[in-house]
Design a protein around this motif. Sequence first.
Motif: not given
Lengths: 188, 86, 333
Positions: C255, C258, C261, C263-264
């Motif tokens: 996390v 990064q 994200s 969106d995953d």
Amino acid sequence: MDSVGWEGDSVVQRYIARERDTHREPRVRITGLMMQYHEVCTRELWFFSRGVDIDRETSNIQRGTHIDETSYEGQRRSFSINGRIVLDMLDSGEVMEVKASSALEAPAKLQLLYYLWYLDEILDIERDGVLAYPAERKREPVELDADSREWVEESIRGVIQTVERDEPPELEKKPYCDSCLYQDICWV
Amino acid sequence: MLVIVVYDVPAERTRVYRKLLRQKLEHIQNSVFYGNLTEGQVTKLKNQIDDQLVPEDSVMVFEAETQDYVDYTVFGSAERPGSRFT
Amino acid sequence: MTKPNHHIFADGDLKRNEGTLRIDTLDGETEYLPVESVDTLYLHGQITFNTRALGLLNEHGIPVHVFGWKDHYRGSYLPKRDHISGDTVVQQVRAYDDPARRLSIAEDFVAASIHNMRANVRYYDDKRGDFTGALNRLEGLKQRVCDDDRDSIDELRGIEATARKAYYRCFDTILRDPFELTQREYNPPTSEANALISFLNGMVYTSCVSAIRQTALDPTVGFLHEPGERRFTLSLDIADIFKPLLADRVAFRVVNRQHISIDDFESELEGCLLSEDGRLAVLEEFEKMLDETIEHPRLNRKVSYKTLVRTDVYSLKKHLIANEPYRATERWW
């Protein structure tokens, strides 16, 4: 537990009597490997006797196994004696023990002497032995004499004593700890 | 240790080495195998190759103590060797 | 060195071929897996396999962990052991059945688990926020585990739950926005962070199952968790020690650096789950973590995190058969 008669010399006499009687399970079954462990490290012997199973990927062990499997093929045959000990006999009649390296000579010698002692005491068969290190192209003859007989019997007493303990012998740093199969269980 | 094995053997003998090597290493190209083995596995592998060898065979085993010593660049469409994902 | 795991995400057939494993994917690709160099096999895709393939896995002692739809853990196929040591299992059950011994082992699990939670919080103290309160809380709870006399496992479980709550309360601050964790929820996970932690905890759990299989201990007889509760209770016990070391560290890493994200993740009626790409990215980090090594003070060599799980189980086994102290893994590095 019939502990009477398990002290002193009679330990060995009792062991011989039990081994000769093929219908009885010996109280402690001593294999050649246990004799080796007794000489190397009694703590290792204790763990082994408790069936502690360790990952056999350890490099030294694999190498040892492979050399043992493939050397002198065709010249030697494996015999199981009363289903209790397994030894290799050469066509010439000598008992052979094959080792990866001569680094730990005494344990290998004791193991072989134990086989010779066993054949002699339990089965009345007199044989000579040969210790072979194929990787080093070395062979050493081994014979059972009064001194080595005493060494074997002393070791039998020692093996029985160790195996019958409820707890393992104390932790002790030895030079070959780093290559021992039981290192991870012994030291964690 | 990092191991790369390459062989050049008569067509009818490729099967022998392919079978042996595929059990231990990743088959990255036609006669090229790659992987990480313990010292014991490498010794066993060499013994097994030696057992199979006939005069017209040629097999080479490259070893490095650890993968860290070997850099490689992949051209073309092949996946990087050593992937743990299929 | 331990062997690497292998994860199959593709759909297809898993077969035995020329003495090794062969995968024919639905996309028409064929891959061979070196059967002698695989530690554990993870099946994430739709895989068909037969008894010959299972027989080969069995011969080589490879456990298989099977994941179903959306990567929910379904179960494990554990190869039979060559030398089952009946004695070990007897000792394990005896210890479980002796309230004092059981409690003492359970206390070791909880103390180590709290210690490792605290080590994570300490790492992020000042870096991501002021965690003085949580640190003191966790310190105090660990002391209670070690010092107080108690006669029930339930009380111990209560302390563990309190510690975990205090620990998870730090996550929201540790995790980079927009990841949030107001409350730890699973079954189903309700937020991205919960989904990530649940997925990683599952990986730690299966890692423990594999390690336990290698030691001939019985995975179903745990000490802190009640046997028969669900799954393998000994694996749940050991996993609690390693979740902070493996799962949570990887979660913070992916996390905060990064690698993944928001969106995953996919939110559905059943809750929030990692997408396949997200799972792959997280697993790559998890596998890297397992390979990372630290100097072991008593083994005289560097060991990987993966080995550390195994040595923890060895230590427990030694405690059970030889009555030497169990040293649950507490972060020392």
